[in-house]
Write an enzyme that holds these catalytic residues in place. Structure first.
Site, PDB file in Angstrom:
ATOM      1  N   TYR A  39       0.832  -1.216   0.000  1.00  0.00           N
ATOM      2  CA  TYR A  39       0.000   0.000   0.000  1.00  0.00           C
ATOM      3  C   TYR A  39       0.863   1.261   0.000  1.00  0.00           C
ATOM      4  O   TYR A  39       0.369   2.351  -0.238  1.00  0.00           O
ATOM      5  CB  TYR A  39      -0.935   0.048   1.218  1.00  0.00           C
ATOM      6  CG  TYR A  39      -1.970  -1.031   1.310  1.00  0.00           C
ATOM      7  CD1 TYR A  39      -2.170  -1.954   0.275  1.00  0.00           C
ATOM      8  CD2 TYR A  39      -2.769  -1.147   2.447  1.00  0.00           C
ATOM      9  CE1 TYR A  39      -3.127  -2.951   0.383  1.00  0.00           C
ATOM     10  CE2 TYR A  39      -3.736  -2.138   2.555  1.00  0.00           C
ATOM     11  CZ  TYR A  39      -3.906  -3.044   1.531  1.00  0.00           C
ATOM     12  OH  TYR A  39      -4.852  -4.031   1.657  1.00  0.00           O
ATOM     13  N   HIS A  97       0.175 -11.563   2.089  1.00  0.00           N
ATOM     14  CA  HIS A  97      -0.822 -10.803   1.320  1.00  0.00           C
ATOM     15  C   HIS A  97      -1.446 -11.621   0.183  1.00  0.00           C
ATOM     16  O   HIS A  97      -2.661 -11.637   0.017  1.00  0.00           O
ATOM     17  CB  HIS A  97      -0.165  -9.535   0.764  1.00  0.00           C
ATOM     18  CG  HIS A  97      -1.136  -8.446   0.458  1.00  0.00           C
ATOM     19  ND1 HIS A  97      -0.794  -7.120   0.490  1.00  0.00           N
ATOM     20  CD2 HIS A  97      -2.442  -8.476   0.108  1.00  0.00           C
ATOM     21  CE1 HIS A  97      -1.854  -6.387   0.177  1.00  0.00           C
ATOM     22  NE2 HIS A  97      -2.862  -7.188  -0.065  1.00  0.00           N
TER      23      HIS A  97
END
EC number: 1.1.1.-
Length: 267
Positions: A39, A97
């Site tokens: 991110y 992730h």
């Protein structure tokens, strides 16, 4: 520590936008924050937390290891870097992730490296994200189900992911839902609107209350104070059997997140 049912997502929020979102959320009473290496906002999240003055022990911080950092020699150093950015000695939860594309790094290798990070005290809990049933089986074989705190998956009224949910439940793996509002698509749904009107609630509150009522954790994001505040109230909304049945009927396997070259073969 049980994963909080309600938290703040930070996907696609960066710099001043994420700082403002996190600070506002903490001011409103949010205590769980979800971020990730990819991110590119961990440092901004860390700054927002530091400036908020909320004591670390009150917070539940989640980050996620990106695919480039899955090998055993990279995972722990990358997590230490995340901790530096987040200005903390530990995170509460660290997730893989996405599974390694083409099994470049085996599930066994990265899960064992992640478990080592837990043993070193860098993270209190470990878990997975975007894992299918066969991948969950491999993760359990590598570290044991008792070491997998959650599987964070796309889950909304339009993608209820029932096979994965049932399998995870059977093996004691908690589910965290991301994209719970289906990128806002579900907010315009007539069925949801009717339920919202009945309860004098917002469509977002209905969907979030539905997911939490099913036992999932949710991590909606917002940049607007009124939405952050309103979403939080979903925790007080109780849907009835009729509402749940109506939402169950919306499932149409409408998956929104399936990046080419990254997504596994979905169940």
């Amino acid at each position: 520590m049980a994963i909080p049912a309600f938290g703040l997502g930070t996907f696609r929020l960066k710099d001043d936008v994420v700082i403002s979102s996190v600070k506002t959320a903490l001011e409103l009473g949010y205590r769980a924050i979800d971020t990730a290496q990819i991110y590119d906002n961990e440092a901004a999240v860390g700054l927002a937390i530091a400036e908020s003055g909320v004591p670390r022990h009150e917070l539940y911080i989640t980050t996620k290891i990106w695919i480039e950092n899955l090998s055993k020699d990279k995972l722990i150093p990358s997590l230490k870097e995340s901790l530096q950015k987040l200005r903390t000695d530990y995170v509460d939860l660290t997730l893989i992730h996405w599974p390694s594309p083409n099994d470049e790094v085996s599930v066994e290798e990265f899960m064992q490296a992640l478990l080592e990070a837990k043993k070193e005290g860098l993270t209190r809990e470990i878990g997975i994200s975007n894992f299918t049933i066969p991948l969950m089986e491999k993760a359990i074989a590598a570290v044991g189900a008792e070491n997998i705190a959650t599987n964070q998956i796309e889950l909304s009224p339009y993608l209820q992911n029932r096979k994965v949910v049932a399998w995870a439940k059977q093996h004691g793996i908690h589910i965290t839902s991301y994209m719970t509002l289906a990128y806002g698509k579900a907010l315009k749904d007539e069925v949801i609107a009717r339920i919202a009107a009945k309860h004098n609630a917002t469509p977002a509150q209905v969907i979030l209350a539905w997911a939490m009522g099913e036992g999932y954790s949710v991590i909606p994001s917002s940049t607007k104070r009124e939405n952050l505040e309103s979403n939080l109230k979903a925790q007080n909304l109780q849907l009835d059997a009729e509402d749940k049945k109506a939402i169950a009927a919306l499932d149409c396997n409408d998956r929104l997140v399936s990046p080419e070259g990254l997504a596994p073969e979905w169940d």
